[in-house]
Write an enzyme that holds these catalytic residues in place. Structure first.
Site, PDB file in Angstrom:
ATOM      1  N   THR A 101      61.225  -3.756 -13.104  1.00 27.06           N
ATOM      2  CA  THR A 101      62.217  -4.824 -13.198  1.00 27.06           C
ATOM      3  C   THR A 101      63.603  -4.406 -12.714  1.00 27.06           C
ATOM      4  OG1 THR A 101      63.423  -6.157 -14.865  1.00 27.06           O
ATOM      5  CG2 THR A 101      62.547  -4.067 -15.597  1.00 27.06           C
ATOM      6  N   TYR A 125      64.868  -3.371 -23.408  1.00 31.29           N
ATOM      7  CA  TYR A 125      63.754  -3.747 -22.518  1.00 31.29           C
ATOM      8  C   TYR A 125      63.805  -2.938 -21.226  1.00 31.29           C
ATOM      9  CZ  TYR A 125      61.576  -6.418 -18.747  1.00 31.29           C
ATOM     10  OH  TYR A 125      60.859  -6.784 -17.629  1.00 31.29           O
ATOM     11  N   TRP A 150      63.785 -12.148 -11.696  1.00 35.19           N
ATOM     12  CA  TRP A 150      63.916 -13.604 -11.827  1.00 35.19           C
ATOM     13  C   TRP A 150      62.631 -14.340 -11.425  1.00 35.19           C
ATOM     14  CZ3 TRP A 150      69.486 -15.430 -10.147  1.00 35.19           C
ATOM     15  CH2 TRP A 150      70.445 -14.584 -10.720  1.00 35.19           C
TER      16      TRP A 150
END
Length: 284
Positions: A101, A125, A150
């Site tokens: 991510t 996270y 996203w």
């Protein structure tokens, strides 16, 4: 090629399996009810039994705000689970793809992050996802780490669906305008991941649809394309406090993708257009 995909009940895992089946690949998708990645013995036994040629690890604890208070569970899924799967892959010499991510970066500055930049997560996270990356790199040789951002897809909740739902009862919305990144359509992403996993061009990659925008600009594009007359008020992050701190700069360079011969994904505006069409087809 036999490919095991974790996180099948999520947005990306669902589309990866669907795309693979369309290509005639031997796809095995598992959700948390099929395989608990927190259970080392279960993971080892399952992987050893089906012996996939590759594992695409999409499963993750992604509740960013909740993770700040549910740290133990978040760690077990994102770190321990990744470790168990990587070890199982190593035993059978399977390729391993770990989906990471933009949250591994601190979001400082306004220059797109490259794969060479050192991660510095600012939330729990992001920290666990970076720890997962380090485990993959240390345990394996045939690995891909793909950082995405996203995400929106047909299976599950996302920003596009939320905006469309809010538009049913609101005519004005306040949306953060000082966080920038790239929307990523799982339909497009799944095609690239499957192309990638069938090569030996291992390493870290940044992948999203082309172009950058703020969340407010993303919302405006969704409303414009869906024909909804919603006034979007652009606000600062400080005006919309959340439990977890979000990186303000989630721009990621995709130069490495191009250098390794992979085609970049279409522009994010085009992805939104096709996704809205897909949503409409599903409703019909």
């Amino acid at each position: 090629m036999k490919i095991l995909v974790t996180g099948y009940t999520g947005q990306l895992g669902f589309d990866v399996v669907k795309e693979g089946l369309d290509r005639g690949l031997d796809m095995i998708g598992v959700g948390s009810r099929d395989l608990d990645v927190k259970d080392e013995k279960a993971v080892n036994d399952y992987v050893n039994e089906i012996k996939p040629n590759a594992i695409i690890h999409c499963a993750a604890y992604t509740a960013v705000d909740k993770a700040e208070d549910d740290k133990e569970n978040c760690w077990k899924v994102n770190v321990d689970g990744t470790s168990y799967l990587a070890k199982a892959a190593k035993k059978i010499n399977a390729k391993f793809m770990y989906i990471s991510t933009d949250y591994v970066f601190d979001g400082k500055g306004d220059i797109p992050f490259t794969e060479a930049n050192t991660p510095n997560p600012i939330g729990y996270y992001g920290l666990t996802k970076y720890e997962g990356e380090k485990i993959v790199e240390s345990l394996l040789t045939d690995w891909f780490i793909v950082r995405i951002s996203w995400v929106f897809g047909i299976n599950g909740n996302n920003f596009v669906k939320t905006m469309l739902r809010l538009a049913e009862t609101r005519n004005e919305l306040n949306i953060v305008g000082d966080q920038f990144g790239s929307p990523t359509y799982t339909h497009d992403l799944s095609k690239l991941l499957l192309n990638m996993i069938q090569t030996s061009k291992y390493g870290i990659y940044h992948v999203s649809n082309e172009g950058f925008c703020s969340w407010a600009e993303f919302a405006k594009e969704i409303f414009q394309q869906s024909g909804k007359r919603i006034k979007v008020n652009t606000i600062n992050t400080e005006e919309y406090p959340t439990r977890a701190v979000r990186p303000k700069n989630s721009r990621m360079s995709q130069q490495k993708l191009i250098e390794n011969g992979f085609s970049p994904l279409p522009k994010w505006q085009d992805a939104v257009k096709r996704y809205l069409r897909e949503l409409k087809e599903v409703k019909e």
